[in-house]
Design a protein around this motif. Structure first.
Motif, short mmCIF file in Angstrom:
data_model
loop_
_atom_site.label_atom_id
_atom_site.label_comp_id
_atom_site.label_asym_id
_atom_site.label_seq_id
_atom_site.Cartn_x
_atom_site.Cartn_y
_atom_site.Cartn_z
N CYS A 70 -29.19 6.90 45.71
CA CYS A 70 -28.75 7.07 47.10
C CYS A 70 -29.64 8.15 47.71
N CYS A 73 -28.04 10.55 50.06
CA CYS A 73 -27.10 11.47 49.42
C CYS A 73 -27.83 12.59 48.69
N ASP A 163 -20.94 7.62 52.83
CA ASP A 163 -21.87 6.77 53.58
C ASP A 163 -21.29 6.29 54.91
N SER A 167 -23.82 7.76 57.78
CA SER A 167 -24.89 6.85 58.18
C SER A 167 -25.08 6.82 59.69
N LYS A 343 -28.33 1.07 57.58
CA LYS A 343 -28.64 2.48 57.80
C LYS A 343 -29.89 2.52 58.67
#
Length: 405
Positions: A70, A73, A163, A167, A343
């Motif tokens: 990710c 992240c 997320d 996002s 995204k």
């Protein structure tokens, strides 16, 4: 469009020429009585203060799938380089340099995992009345959309933001002008929810409204249209002493995506909008936190190998508990979050399908040190024109040491 908005903002500032900056530190600042400054007795440079924090992570324990990643992240998650990693090194410079002007500058010395410096926040606040209940925030700051997005990473319990709402605004920030309103009593309440250790989001007003570029922080603006955001939130104090906060928020604008040269380049600008709700029952000692949002935006379609306008939705629910053992504080927690959508800030507005469960505990032996241990079980699909068939499932144990100074 830009000209009208600019004239409106200039008119607001000029209309409130006799302004007063806030004396309650907000955003990610934990204000105490010792931090308040009488600017009338000091030169402006004597009013500048500094604080900060640093986070060191290790994600290489019990990893079952190195292709599970990710990038938004944590860039040290997945791949072949699971060594020690500075996630953040933040220095925060702030102060009441004049009775009418408050400033806040926060660089990050570990941006992108390369230990390079990058500006996170750089803004100043102007109060618009004697009680400092109305104010303008001008510069690069957080976009008021979502509780966890506004909550400092210094205070957040899980290692990364979910997320679903994160996002919406990469790095949570952009350049623009924000208007905030909150009664004095409620501003003190916002401050208490941070300084008491209850991990509040900071003071972004009961009502917030703003205009901003829309391409996210540290990115050049690529079109002639600004994004517009608004938020309503209120921290209720029950007779029992329990704090409960509820929020509604939404934004809209046009976003220019980054496309692979091999895909259809005819359309790079997409309209987007989101609306969502947040609920927080602060841990006293048991807490619940939940957020959800829906909307539309650009998303890669692996069937057509093109980027299309598509619906999106996502959110999370988290439970935590404050457990005091002598001078030590333990905060066991669990969070489930999901996201279905594109995204926009990733290549081709990468298509994401996320289901993730996290179980962990935060240990605070004192206010200057925290250690988080978190086990993540994840099912992530992230697809674009370079990798149109990419679903990764796995789990790993993640560790983070944090020093506050």
């Amino acid at each position: 469009m830009r000209g009208k908005i600019a004239l409106l903002m200039i008119g607001l500032v000029m209309g409130f020429a006799d302004v007063f900056a806030r004396d309650i530190q907000s955003d990610t600042i934990n204000t105490t009585s010792e931090e308040k400054i009488d600017v009338k007795k000091n030169q402006w440079f004597e009013s500048i203060q500094i604080r900060g924090y640093a986070q060191l992570r290790y994600n290489g324990l019990f990893e079952t799938n190195p292709d599970l990643q990710c990038a938004q992240c944590d860039r040290s998650w997945g791949g072949e380089t699971n060594g020690f990693f500075f996630r953040r090194i933040r220095l925060i410079f702030y102060g009441q340099v004049h009775e009418k002007v408050y400033f806040y500058i926060q660089p990050d010395l570990a941006s992108g995992g390369s230990n390079l410096a990058q500006i996170r926040d750089a803004y100043f606040d102007l109060g618009l009345d004697d009680k400092q209940e109305f104010r303008l925030r001008i510069g690069q700051s957080k976009v008021p959309f979502g509780f966890e997005n506004l909550q400092s990473s210094q205070n957040r319990i899980p290692l990364d933001r979910h997320d679903g709402l994160n996002s919406a605004v990469a790095n949570e920030r952009d350049i623009g002008v924000m208007f905030y309103y909150a009664p004095s009593e409620i501003r003190k309440r916002f401050n208490y929810l941070v300084s008491s250790g209850l991990k509040g989001s900071g003071d972004y007003g009961v009502f917030g409204f703003g205009v901003y570029n829309g391409q996210t922080a540290n990115m050049p603006e690529l079109n002639d249209n600004m994004h517009v955001v608004t938020r309503l939130t209120y921290p209720f104090l029950l007779k029992s002493g329990q704090f409960i906060e509820g929020s509604l928020q939404g934004y809209t604008g046009d976003f220019v995506i980054q496309r692979n040269q091999l895909t259809d380049m005819d359309q790079t600008e997409f309209k987007e909008y989101r609306y969502g709700a947040s609920f927080v029952m602060y841990p006293q000692p048991f807490g619940i936190q939940a957020e959800y949002n829906r909307g539309r935006g650009p998303e890669f379609n692996p069937e057509t190998m093109d980027v299309e306008d598509a619906p999106l939705e996502g959110g999370y629910v988290m439970a935590n508990y404050y457990l005091k053992k002598g001078k030590d504080l333990f905060i066991p927690f669990t969070r489930y979050h999901f996201y279905q959508g594109g995204k926009k800030h990733e290549l081709d507005a990468t298509r994401h399908r996320v289901k993730e469960l996290e179980i962990g505990v935060e240990w605070q032996p004192n206010k200057n040190f925290e250690l988080v241990t978190m086990y993540t079980i994840s099912d992530r699909t992230f697809e674009n024109s370079l990798n149109p068939n990419n679903r990764q499932v796995g789990s790993l144990l993640r560790l983070q040491a944090q020093v506050n100074f």
